[in-house]
Motif scaffolding. Structure first.
Motif, PDB file in Angstrom:
ATOM      1  N   GLN A 246      27.772  33.874  39.254  1.00  0.00           N
ATOM      2  CA  GLN A 246      28.164  33.354  37.940  1.00  0.00           C
ATOM      3  C   GLN A 246      28.383  34.505  36.943  1.00  0.00           C
ATOM      4  O   GLN A 246      29.399  34.592  36.273  1.00  0.00           O
ATOM      5  CB  GLN A 246      27.086  32.384  37.427  1.00  0.00           C
ATOM      6  CG  GLN A 246      27.377  31.769  36.071  1.00  0.00           C
ATOM      7  CD  GLN A 246      28.736  31.052  36.038  1.00  0.00           C
ATOM      8  OE1 GLN A 246      29.096  30.337  36.968  1.00  0.00           O
ATOM      9  NE2 GLN A 246      29.487  31.281  34.969  1.00  0.00           N
ATOM     10  N   CYS A 250      32.326  35.261  38.015  1.00  0.00           N
ATOM     11  CA  CYS A 250      33.011  34.266  37.165  1.00  0.00           C
ATOM     12  C   CYS A 250      33.073  34.729  35.711  1.00  0.00           C
ATOM     13  O   CYS A 250      34.121  34.668  35.062  1.00  0.00           O
ATOM     14  CB  CYS A 250      32.291  32.925  37.231  1.00  0.00           C
ATOM     15  SG  CYS A 250      32.160  32.302  38.904  1.00  0.00           S
ATOM     16  N   HIS A 251      31.948  35.183  35.202  1.00  0.00           N
ATOM     17  CA  HIS A 251      31.879  35.551  33.796  1.00  0.00           C
ATOM     18  C   HIS A 251      32.811  36.727  33.463  1.00  0.00           C
ATOM     19  O   HIS A 251      33.304  36.855  32.354  1.00  0.00           O
ATOM     20  CB  HIS A 251      30.429  35.902  33.455  1.00  0.00           C
ATOM     21  CG  HIS A 251      30.219  36.187  32.016  1.00  0.00           C
ATOM     22  ND1 HIS A 251      30.374  35.225  31.054  1.00  0.00           N
ATOM     23  CD2 HIS A 251      29.899  37.335  31.366  1.00  0.00           C
ATOM     24  CE1 HIS A 251      30.139  35.773  29.868  1.00  0.00           C
ATOM     25  NE2 HIS A 251      29.849  37.049  30.041  1.00  0.00           N
ATOM     26  N   HIS A 256      38.825  33.496  33.128  1.00  0.00           N
ATOM     27  CA  HIS A 256      37.791  32.485  33.407  1.00  0.00           C
ATOM     28  C   HIS A 256      38.317  31.368  34.303  1.00  0.00           C
ATOM     29  O   HIS A 256      38.120  30.188  34.038  1.00  0.00           O
ATOM     30  CB  HIS A 256      37.223  31.913  32.100  1.00  0.00           C
ATOM     31  CG  HIS A 256      36.486  32.949  31.316  1.00  0.00           C
ATOM     32  ND1 HIS A 256      35.297  33.492  31.735  1.00  0.00           N
ATOM     33  CD2 HIS A 256      36.802  33.574  30.162  1.00  0.00           C
ATOM     34  CE1 HIS A 256      34.905  34.408  30.873  1.00  0.00           C
ATOM     35  NE2 HIS A 256      35.802  34.487  29.911  1.00  0.00           N
ATOM     36  N   CYS A 257      38.987  31.766  35.378  1.00  0.00           N
ATOM     37  CA  CYS A 257      39.581  30.744  36.242  1.00  0.00           C
ATOM     38  C   CYS A 257      38.704  30.433  37.453  1.00  0.00           C
ATOM     39  O   CYS A 257      39.059  29.600  38.282  1.00  0.00           O
ATOM     40  CB  CYS A 257      40.977  31.158  36.682  1.00  0.00           C
ATOM     41  SG  CYS A 257      40.991  32.538  37.807  1.00  0.00           S
ATOM     42  N   LEU A 258      37.556  31.087  37.566  1.00  0.00           N
ATOM     43  CA  LEU A 258      36.676  30.823  38.712  1.00  0.00           C
ATOM     44  C   LEU A 258      35.500  29.944  38.286  1.00  0.00           C
ATOM     45  O   LEU A 258      34.938  30.126  37.203  1.00  0.00           O
ATOM     46  CB  LEU A 258      36.118  32.145  39.266  1.00  0.00           C
ATOM     47  CG  LEU A 258      37.116  33.038  40.006  1.00  0.00           C
ATOM     48  CD1 LEU A 258      36.516  34.417  40.233  1.00  0.00           C
ATOM     49  CD2 LEU A 258      37.539  32.422  41.343  1.00  0.00           C
ATOM     50  N   THR A 259      35.135  28.987  39.152  1.00  0.00           N
ATOM     51  CA  THR A 259      33.966  28.143  38.880  1.00  0.00           C
ATOM     52  C   THR A 259      33.025  28.229  40.076  1.00  0.00           C
ATOM     53  O   THR A 259      33.451  28.080  41.223  1.00  0.00           O
ATOM     54  CB  THR A 259      34.396  26.662  38.707  1.00  0.00           C
ATOM     55  OG1 THR A 259      35.481  26.640  37.775  1.00  0.00           O
ATOM     56  CG2 THR A 259      33.252  25.801  38.204  1.00  0.00           C
ATOM     57  N   TYR A 260      31.769  28.492  39.766  1.00  0.00           N
ATOM     58  CA  TYR A 260      30.764  28.582  40.839  1.00  0.00           C
ATOM     59  C   TYR A 260      29.753  27.462  40.671  1.00  0.00           C
ATOM     60  O   TYR A 260      29.167  27.288  39.592  1.00  0.00           O
ATOM     61  CB  TYR A 260      30.062  29.942  40.776  1.00  0.00           C
ATOM     62  CG  TYR A 260      28.999  30.117  41.833  1.00  0.00           C
ATOM     63  CD1 TYR A 260      29.321  30.025  43.187  1.00  0.00           C
ATOM     64  CD2 TYR A 260      27.670  30.375  41.485  1.00  0.00           C
ATOM     65  CE1 TYR A 260      28.352  30.187  44.171  1.00  0.00           C
ATOM     66  CE2 TYR A 260      26.702  30.539  42.457  1.00  0.00           C
ATOM     67  CZ  TYR A 260      27.047  30.442  43.792  1.00  0.00           C
ATOM     68  OH  TYR A 260      26.088  30.592  44.762  1.00  0.00           O
ATOM     69  N   ASP A 261      29.560  26.688  41.746  1.00  0.00           N
ATOM     70  CA  ASP A 261      28.583  25.605  41.716  1.00  0.00           C
ATOM     71  C   ASP A 261      27.299  26.116  42.373  1.00  0.00           C
ATOM     72  O   ASP A 261      27.260  26.342  43.587  1.00  0.00           O
ATOM     73  CB  ASP A 261      29.153  24.397  42.475  1.00  0.00           C
ATOM     74  CG  ASP A 261      28.231  23.190  42.391  1.00  0.00           C
ATOM     75  OD1 ASP A 261      26.991  23.385  42.363  1.00  0.00           O
ATOM     76  OD2 ASP A 261      28.748  22.056  42.350  1.00  0.00           O
ATOM     77  N   LEU A 267      32.538  28.268  45.555  1.00  0.00           N
ATOM     78  CA  LEU A 267      33.343  28.922  44.514  1.00  0.00           C
ATOM     79  C   LEU A 267      34.747  28.317  44.560  1.00  0.00           C
ATOM     80  O   LEU A 267      35.323  28.171  45.640  1.00  0.00           O
ATOM     81  CB  LEU A 267      33.411  30.424  44.813  1.00  0.00           C
ATOM     82  CG  LEU A 267      34.072  31.337  43.797  1.00  0.00           C
ATOM     83  CD1 LEU A 267      33.259  31.417  42.513  1.00  0.00           C
ATOM     84  CD2 LEU A 267      34.227  32.748  44.383  1.00  0.00           C
ATOM     85  N   SER A 268      35.290  27.982  43.397  1.00  0.00           N
ATOM     86  CA  SER A 268      36.661  27.455  43.399  1.00  0.00           C
ATOM     87  C   SER A 268      37.480  28.175  42.335  1.00  0.00           C
ATOM     88  O   SER A 268      36.939  28.801  41.419  1.00  0.00           O
ATOM     89  CB  SER A 268      36.655  25.944  43.133  1.00  0.00           C
ATOM     90  OG  SER A 268      36.009  25.689  41.907  1.00  0.00           O
ATOM     91  N   ASN A 270      41.032  28.077  39.719  1.00  0.00           N
ATOM     92  CA  ASN A 270      42.174  27.414  39.103  1.00  0.00           C
ATOM     93  C   ASN A 270      43.326  28.417  39.213  1.00  0.00           C
ATOM     94  O   ASN A 270      43.518  29.278  38.353  1.00  0.00           O
ATOM     95  CB  ASN A 270      41.834  27.094  37.645  1.00  0.00           C
ATOM     96  CG  ASN A 270      43.024  26.519  36.901  1.00  0.00           C
ATOM     97  OD1 ASN A 270      44.091  26.354  37.465  1.00  0.00           O
ATOM     98  ND2 ASN A 270      42.814  26.221  35.628  1.00  0.00           N
TER      99      ASN A 270
END
Ligand code: SRM
Ligand code: SF4
Length: 393
Positions: A246, A250-251, A256-261, A267-268, A270
């Motif tokens: 994160q 991502c940060h 800021h197109c990456l999202t980490y769950d 990791l996904s 956009n």
């Protein structure tokens, strides 16, 4: 033995010293020894003792040699002429040691024996020889397959990152393109004919290991068109090894197109927002790969400070396939050079001409379509000044 108290100070720092190297060369070469004396004098007088002379060169070439003379020829006769020879480097600076020895043998016989491997444009720089040795040096190196590089108002020696020779990030064959452009533009390299100099630099990806974006009139930066490819198993391994995905990935993504769950450790991306900056790939190389549709972004206009100011280059073509014989690229370059040649003032580089006449004028004249990625000079100055408290010693 020559006394050089001022130069001796320069040997005391933590790094290898050029003074030590010149002293070693000076033990067997009178030019290198006189160079030490001249440098020492410059430090005492606080003035440089070099001057430009007339144009010197070899038959059929307008560039490749920079004429150098000292203004103290009586005191230092061995370097009254001390010309620099620029020899075009092989793509990516790959040599055999035999070849390097041969270059050095020619240079020890016919010059000061001092080299600058490599100059910052990329050439092999042979430092210091006399006018009468220029043609024999050229004949000797061309017998070995080498050629002079650019100097003056011509195309300077194209240079490229190590690319596919060693690096998995290369989105196109930088080595091939550098070699191809060097052969294609022999006239432009050897016959100064333009308002001023023009530089090509090729980097295989946005890490830009040849710093093309700050130094080349035309930077060719590898990229991809489709989405980055994420391997979720490898993402989990990075998380298990303690990487703060994160925070550190991502940060720090500029768009800021990456999202980490955190729960699923997935990791996904956009993909539409991704700027292909290479940050995530640099940090998680095993988990994130570049897309499959590869090519390059073409940028224009970087240069140093003379005339207008220092410029960083900006995008003119967001994506172009980069495959031999690079016809689309070369046709575009011909149109750009024609326009620059017609309109440029003496010593005005392409970026400065666009600055003076406007991007619209440039795009109309060269037939390059306007696109939103053409952010004009996203950052204006390549120089970064650090405050004292920002430097860790
Ligand atoms: Fe340069 C002028 C040396 C790379 C921007 N440069 C000069 C002169 C001719 C100035 C002078 O008379 O002292 C130097 C010739 C020295 C000689 O006797 O050989 C000189 N420049 C060099 C080299 C040899 C320095 C080095 O040791 O690395 C580099 C060429 C070696 C090579 O061919 O590999 C060298 N010069 C660069 C670079 C970096 C690059 O090419 O990546 C730049 C910045 C990028 C650019 O092109 O703007 C650079 N040199 C300049 C400029 C500023 C041009 C401008 O438009 O702002 C000048 C001034 C000028 O042309 O009047 C200049
Ligand atoms: Fe590799 Fe990219 Fe650097 Fe070229 S610019 S060496 S492709 S990381």
């Amino acid at each position: 033995k020559r006394e050089t108290p001022q130069l001796d100070e320069l040997e005391k720092g933590p790094w290898p010293s050029f003074v030590t190297q010149i002293k070693r060369a000076g033990e067997k070469n009178a030019m290198a020894d006189d160079l030490l004396g001249l440098l020492e004098t410059s430090y005492e007088d606080k003035v440089g003792h070099w001057k430009h002379g007339g144009i010197v060169g070899v038959k059929g070439y307008g560039g490749g040699v920079i004429g150098r003379y000292t203004d103290m020829p009586e005191e230092f006769p061995n370097i009254s002429e001390f010309h620099t020879v620029r020899v075009a480097q092989p793509s990516g600076w790959f040599y055999t040691t035999d070849m390097l020895r041969e270059i050095c043998d020619v240079w020890e016989e016919r010059g000061s024996g001092l080299t600058n491997m490599h100059g910052s444009t990329g050439d092999i720089i042979l430092l210091g020889t006399t006018t009468d040795q220029l043609q024999p040096i050229f004949d000797d190196i061309s017998d070995r397959g080498f050629d002079l590089g650019g100097s003056g108002s011509d195309l300077r020696s194209p240079s490229c990152c190590v690319g596919p020779g060693r690096c998995e990030h290369a989105c196109y064959d930088t080595l091939d393109m550098c070699y191809d452009l060097t052969n294609e533009y022999q006239d432009e390299i050897h016959r100064p004919m333009w308002p001023y100099k023009f530089k090509f630099k090729m980097s295989g990806c946005a890490n830009d290991c040849v710093a093309a974006q700050a130094r080349a009139d035309c930077s060719i930066i590898g990229t991809w068109r489709d989405s980055i490819i994420i391997d979720q198993d490898e993402v989990k391994k990075y998380a298990a090894d303690g990487l703060d995905i994160q925070m550190d990935v991502c940060h720090r993504c500029p768009s800021h197109c990456l999202t980490y769950d955190k729960d699923t450790q997935e990791l996904s991306v956009n993909a539409e927002e991704c700027t292909r900056c290479m940050h995530c790939i640099n940090v998680m190389g095993k988990a994130i790969k570049q897309g499959k549709e590869k090519g390059a972004t073409i940028m224009i206009g970087a240069k140093s400070t003379i005339v207008k100011s220092a410029f960083m280059s900006w995008v003119i073509v967001p994506f172009m396939k980069m495959e031999p014989p690079y016809t689309e690229f070369k046709e575009m370059m011909d149109r750009i050079w024609d326009w620059w040649d017609e309109n440029g003032k003496t010593r005005e580089r392409i970026g400065e001409l666009i600055y003076r006449l406007g991007m619209g004028e440039f795009l109309r004249a060269t037939g390059i379509p306007a696109v939103p990625q053409m952010v004009y000079r996203p950052r204006a100055n390549p120089y970064v000044f650090w405050q004292k408290d920002e430097i860790e010693v």
